[in-house]
Design a protein around this motif. Structure first.
Motif, PDB file in Angstrom:
ATOM      1  N   ASN A 311      55.850 -74.386   3.467  1.00  0.00           N
ATOM      2  CA  ASN A 311      55.308 -73.314   4.407  1.00  0.00           C
ATOM      3  C   ASN A 311      53.632 -73.297   4.401  1.00  0.00           C
ATOM      4  O   ASN A 311      53.112 -73.121   5.293  1.00  0.00           O
ATOM      5  N   GLU A 312      53.044 -73.648   3.143  1.00  0.00           N
ATOM      6  CA  GLU A 312      51.859 -73.451   3.076  1.00  0.00           C
ATOM      7  C   GLU A 312      51.010 -74.703   2.466  1.00  0.00           C
ATOM      8  O   GLU A 312      49.712 -74.470   2.502  1.00  0.00           O
ATOM      9  N   GLY A 313      51.780 -75.396   2.038  1.00  0.00           N
ATOM     10  CA  GLY A 313      51.066 -76.635   1.342  1.00  0.00           C
ATOM     11  C   GLY A 313      50.942 -76.757  -0.116  1.00  0.00           C
ATOM     12  O   GLY A 313      50.775 -75.676  -0.582  1.00  0.00           O
ATOM     13  N   PHE A 314      50.748 -77.781  -0.790  1.00  0.00           N
ATOM     14  CA  PHE A 314      50.464 -78.141  -2.335  1.00  0.00           C
ATOM     15  C   PHE A 314      49.285 -76.948  -2.675  1.00  0.00           C
ATOM     16  O   PHE A 314      49.626 -76.315  -3.686  1.00  0.00           O
ATOM     17  N   GLY A 315      48.270 -76.814  -1.879  1.00  0.00           N
ATOM     18  CA  GLY A 315      47.164 -76.010  -2.265  1.00  0.00           C
ATOM     19  C   GLY A 315      47.522 -74.721  -2.348  1.00  0.00           C
ATOM     20  O   GLY A 315      46.808 -74.038  -3.123  1.00  0.00           O
ATOM     21  N   ALA A 316      48.674 -74.131  -1.808  1.00  0.00           N
ATOM     22  CA  ALA A 316      49.190 -72.862  -2.194  1.00  0.00           C
ATOM     23  C   ALA A 316      49.360 -72.655  -3.781  1.00  0.00           C
ATOM     24  O   ALA A 316      49.439 -71.511  -4.084  1.00  0.00           O
ATOM     25  N   LEU A 317      49.895 -73.597  -4.261  1.00  0.00           N
ATOM     26  CA  LEU A 317      50.144 -73.378  -5.640  1.00  0.00           C
ATOM     27  C   LEU A 317      48.800 -72.973  -6.624  1.00  0.00           C
ATOM     28  O   LEU A 317      48.878 -72.508  -7.701  1.00  0.00           O
ATOM     29  N   TYR A 318      47.612 -73.284  -5.897  1.00  0.00           N
ATOM     30  CA  TYR A 318      46.313 -72.807  -6.688  1.00  0.00           C
ATOM     31  C   TYR A 318      45.694 -71.858  -6.068  1.00  0.00           C
ATOM     32  O   TYR A 318      44.382 -71.830  -6.046  1.00  0.00           O
ATOM     33  N   LYS A 319      46.292 -71.008  -5.204  1.00  0.00           N
ATOM     34  CA  LYS A 319      45.512 -69.845  -4.602  1.00  0.00           C
ATOM     35  C   LYS A 319      45.035 -68.946  -5.779  1.00  0.00           C
ATOM     36  O   LYS A 319      45.683 -68.812  -6.514  1.00  0.00           O
ATOM     37  N   GLY A 320      43.977 -68.531  -5.585  1.00  0.00           N
ATOM     38  CA  GLY A 320      43.303 -67.538  -6.702  1.00  0.00           C
ATOM     39  C   GLY A 320      42.752 -68.443  -8.119  1.00  0.00           C
ATOM     40  O   GLY A 320      42.478 -67.697  -8.827  1.00  0.00           O
ATOM     41  N   LEU A 321      42.668 -69.885  -7.927  1.00  0.00           N
ATOM     42  CA  LEU A 321      42.285 -70.379  -9.091  1.00  0.00           C
ATOM     43  C   LEU A 321      40.687 -69.956  -9.266  1.00  0.00           C
ATOM     44  O   LEU A 321      40.584 -70.047 -10.499  1.00  0.00           O
ATOM     45  N   VAL A 322      39.980 -69.947  -8.249  1.00  0.00           N
ATOM     46  CA  VAL A 322      38.438 -69.812  -8.754  1.00  0.00           C
ATOM     47  C   VAL A 322      38.376 -68.456  -9.223  1.00  0.00           C
ATOM     48  O   VAL A 322      37.594 -68.476 -10.502  1.00  0.00           O
ATOM     49  N   PRO A 323      38.664 -67.642  -8.698  1.00  0.00           N
ATOM     50  CA  PRO A 323      38.422 -66.055  -9.805  1.00  0.00           C
ATOM     51  C   PRO A 323      39.141 -66.405 -10.905  1.00  0.00           C
ATOM     52  O   PRO A 323      38.643 -65.569 -11.799  1.00  0.00           O
ATOM     53  N   ASN A 324      40.288 -66.794 -11.016  1.00  0.00           N
ATOM     54  CA  ASN A 324      41.092 -67.069 -12.195  1.00  0.00           C
ATOM     55  C   ASN A 324      40.207 -68.002 -13.363  1.00  0.00           C
ATOM     56  O   ASN A 324      40.036 -67.684 -14.389  1.00  0.00           O
ATOM     57  N   SER A 325      39.509 -68.853 -12.627  1.00  0.00           N
ATOM     58  CA  SER A 325      38.705 -69.843 -13.647  1.00  0.00           C
ATOM     59  C   SER A 325      37.429 -68.999 -14.177  1.00  0.00           C
ATOM     60  O   SER A 325      37.200 -69.335 -15.172  1.00  0.00           O
ATOM     61  N   VAL A 326      36.969 -68.355 -13.180  1.00  0.00           N
ATOM     62  CA  VAL A 326      35.824 -67.592 -13.540  1.00  0.00           C
ATOM     63  C   VAL A 326      36.161 -66.492 -14.736  1.00  0.00           C
ATOM     64  O   VAL A 326      35.378 -66.111 -15.716  1.00  0.00           O
ATOM     65  N   LYS A 327      37.245 -65.816 -14.422  1.00  0.00           N
ATOM     66  CA  LYS A 327      37.578 -64.706 -15.276  1.00  0.00           C
ATOM     67  C   LYS A 327      38.316 -65.302 -16.704  1.00  0.00           C
ATOM     68  O   LYS A 327      38.210 -64.655 -17.633  1.00  0.00           O
ATOM     69  N   VAL A 328      38.864 -66.304 -16.631  1.00  0.00           N
ATOM     70  CA  VAL A 328      39.643 -66.763 -17.853  1.00  0.00           C
ATOM     71  C   VAL A 328      38.682 -67.120 -18.982  1.00  0.00           C
ATOM     72  O   VAL A 328      39.009 -67.106 -20.057  1.00  0.00           O
ATOM     73  N   VAL A 329      37.660 -67.788 -18.793  1.00  0.00           N
ATOM     74  CA  VAL A 329      36.717 -68.378 -19.662  1.00  0.00           C
ATOM     75  C   VAL A 329      36.121 -67.195 -20.425  1.00  0.00           C
ATOM     76  O   VAL A 329      36.220 -67.008 -21.458  1.00  0.00           O
ATOM     77  N   PRO A 330      35.258 -66.186 -19.878  1.00  0.00           N
ATOM     78  CA  PRO A 330      35.206 -64.883 -20.635  1.00  0.00           C
ATOM     79  C   PRO A 330      36.384 -64.203 -21.418  1.00  0.00           C
ATOM     80  O   PRO A 330      36.038 -63.790 -22.254  1.00  0.00           O
ATOM     81  N   SER A 331      37.201 -64.175 -20.539  1.00  0.00           N
ATOM     82  CA  SER A 331      38.530 -63.249 -20.899  1.00  0.00           C
ATOM     83  C   SER A 331      38.919 -64.112 -22.291  1.00  0.00           C
ATOM     84  O   SER A 331      39.373 -63.042 -23.237  1.00  0.00           O
ATOM     85  N   ILE A 332      39.358 -65.264 -22.246  1.00  0.00           N
ATOM     86  CA  ILE A 332      39.884 -65.935 -23.579  1.00  0.00           C
ATOM     87  C   ILE A 332      38.784 -65.712 -24.548  1.00  0.00           C
ATOM     88  O   ILE A 332      39.238 -65.539 -25.927  1.00  0.00           O
ATOM     89  N   ALA A 333      37.616 -66.097 -24.226  1.00  0.00           N
ATOM     90  CA  ALA A 333      36.537 -66.139 -25.316  1.00  0.00           C
ATOM     91  C   ALA A 333      36.168 -64.788 -26.170  1.00  0.00           C
ATOM     92  O   ALA A 333      36.469 -64.527 -27.187  1.00  0.00           O
ATOM     93  N   ILE A 334      36.516 -63.920 -25.042  1.00  0.00           N
ATOM     94  CA  ILE A 334      36.143 -62.440 -25.555  1.00  0.00           C
ATOM     95  C   ILE A 334      37.297 -62.019 -26.512  1.00  0.00           C
ATOM     96  O   ILE A 334      37.061 -61.273 -27.735  1.00  0.00           O
ATOM     97  N   ALA A 335      38.437 -62.261 -25.884  1.00  0.00           N
ATOM     98  CA  ALA A 335      39.694 -62.084 -26.760  1.00  0.00           C
ATOM     99  C   ALA A 335      39.755 -62.760 -28.063  1.00  0.00           C
ATOM    100  O   ALA A 335      39.871 -61.749 -29.274  1.00  0.00           O
TER     101      ALA A 335
END
Length: 354
Positions: A311-335
């Motif tokens: 229904n939405e294409g292969f790219g739908a499996l990576y929706k939200g990847l940008v904010p997740n990539s931005v947040k996961v780096v400081p989140s994991i590192a800070i943890a």
């Protein structure tokens, strides 16, 4: 996603000193003190603090990620990270940026505590069996063994707190236009139980379990391997006295988080979408404000993958990847760093006995 004991073995010198001290006490007829219970409590506290601090620091990006993952493709409200954050600020105010964070912290504190503790115990057990099998008393954990310990820790922690994660996802996507409002975590839990039954609290559990293996496993494996390599090779003189600075550990955590989340991200998208299935009063973000509704019914993980791609294409499996990539780096590192710092403050000592 997230965090885990990152010091799985003590130095040979420290181990010898510990054994010598216990032998001395034994010769004197004094029972050696047991630090097991205190060490467990301190590890749990350190893991809980690490999880709470890291998630709160990136809460707006976490909410943005989930909104992008589950929004109705026929009624787009959020076209990107920056536009989405501005839209939330304009329509819901400052508090809207942190919607669901209270539930997330209530979930992530026990989740991180169990995860870090489980990783420590799994590492000890795996290392003990590895030494017994190889006959090498000084053997250390390999990247593959760390991967296994990290995966075990992630599955245990995720399963123990999954119902909280499920309702957190629904609370997070609520907006002012939602036809029905969950008033909090306990109200959401009771409502889901009453309207959808106990099985509904574990919707999306299977892709979560599968995703935990590469995500958490790679986090630990990459982080620990990077640390060991830096300590042994001492490139650019960044390692002093076999210890790494906070900045270096942050960088290791950032690399580990990026690798793990990229590999496992499609499973996270499917998990979130499966969590929305059966929601009678679905948020306007999911239902499209009652205009054009996309089908929300999935017969399982494979069906969810198939319908999403069709229904939405292969790219739908990576929706939200940008904010997740931005947040996961400081989140994991800070943890990771918060966990080690709190452990140092509390005086946690990891002892791996033969």
């Amino acid at each position: 996603m997230a965090s885990e004991d990152v010091k799985t073995s003590e130095s040979a010198v420290t181990k010898i000193v510990n054994l010598a001290e216990e032998a001395k006490l034994a010769r004197e007829g004094v029972k050696a003190p047991s630090y097991a219970l205190m060490s467990i409590c301190k590890s749990l506290v350190a893991g809980g603090v690490a999880g709470g601090v890291s998630r709160t620091a990136v809460a707006p990006l976490e909410r943005m990620k989930i909104l992008l993952q589950v929004q109705n493709p026929h009624n787009i409200k959020y076209n990107g990270t920056v536009q989405g954050l501005k839209y939330i600020w304009r329509t819901e105010g400052f508090r809207g940026l942190f919607k669901g964070n209270g539930t997330n912290c209530a979930r992530i504190v026990p989740n991180s505590a169990v995860k870090f503790f489980s990783y420590e115990q799994a590492s000890k057990g795996i290392l003990y069996m590895y030494r017994q099998q190889t006959g090498k008393e000084d053997a250390e954990l390999t990247p593959v063994l760390r991967l296994g310990a990290g995966a075990c820790a992630g599955i245990i922690a995720m399963s123990a707190t999954y119902p909280m994660d499920m309702v957190r996802g629904r609370i997070t996507v609520q907006t002012a236009n939602s036809p029905y409002q969950y008033r909090g975590m306990f109200h959401a839990l009771s409502t889901v139980l009453r309207e959808e039954g106990p099985r509904a609290l574990y919707k999306g559990w299977l892709p979560s379990v599968i995703g935990v293996i590469p995500y958490v496993g790679l986090n630990f494996s990459v982080y620990e391997s990077l640390k060991d390599w830096l300590v042994k090779t001492k490139p650019f003189g960044i390692s002093k006295d076999n210890e790494l600075g906070v900045t270096t550990r942050l960088a290791c955590g950032a690399v580990a988080g990026t690798v793990g989340q990229t590999v496992a991200y499609p499973l996270d998208v499917i998990r979130r979408r499966m969590q929305m299935v059966g929601w009678n009063h679905a948020s306007s973000v999911v239902a499209g404000d009652g205009r054009v509704k996309a089908p929300l019914e999935y017969n399982g993980m494979i069906d969810a993958f198939r319908k999403t791609v069709r229904n939405e294409g292969f790219g739908a499996l990576y929706k939200g990847l940008v904010p997740n990539s931005v947040k996961v780096v400081p989140s994991i590192a800070i943890a990771f760093v918060t966990y080690e710092v709190v452990k140092d403050v509390l005086g946690v000592e990891i002892r791996i006995s033969d």
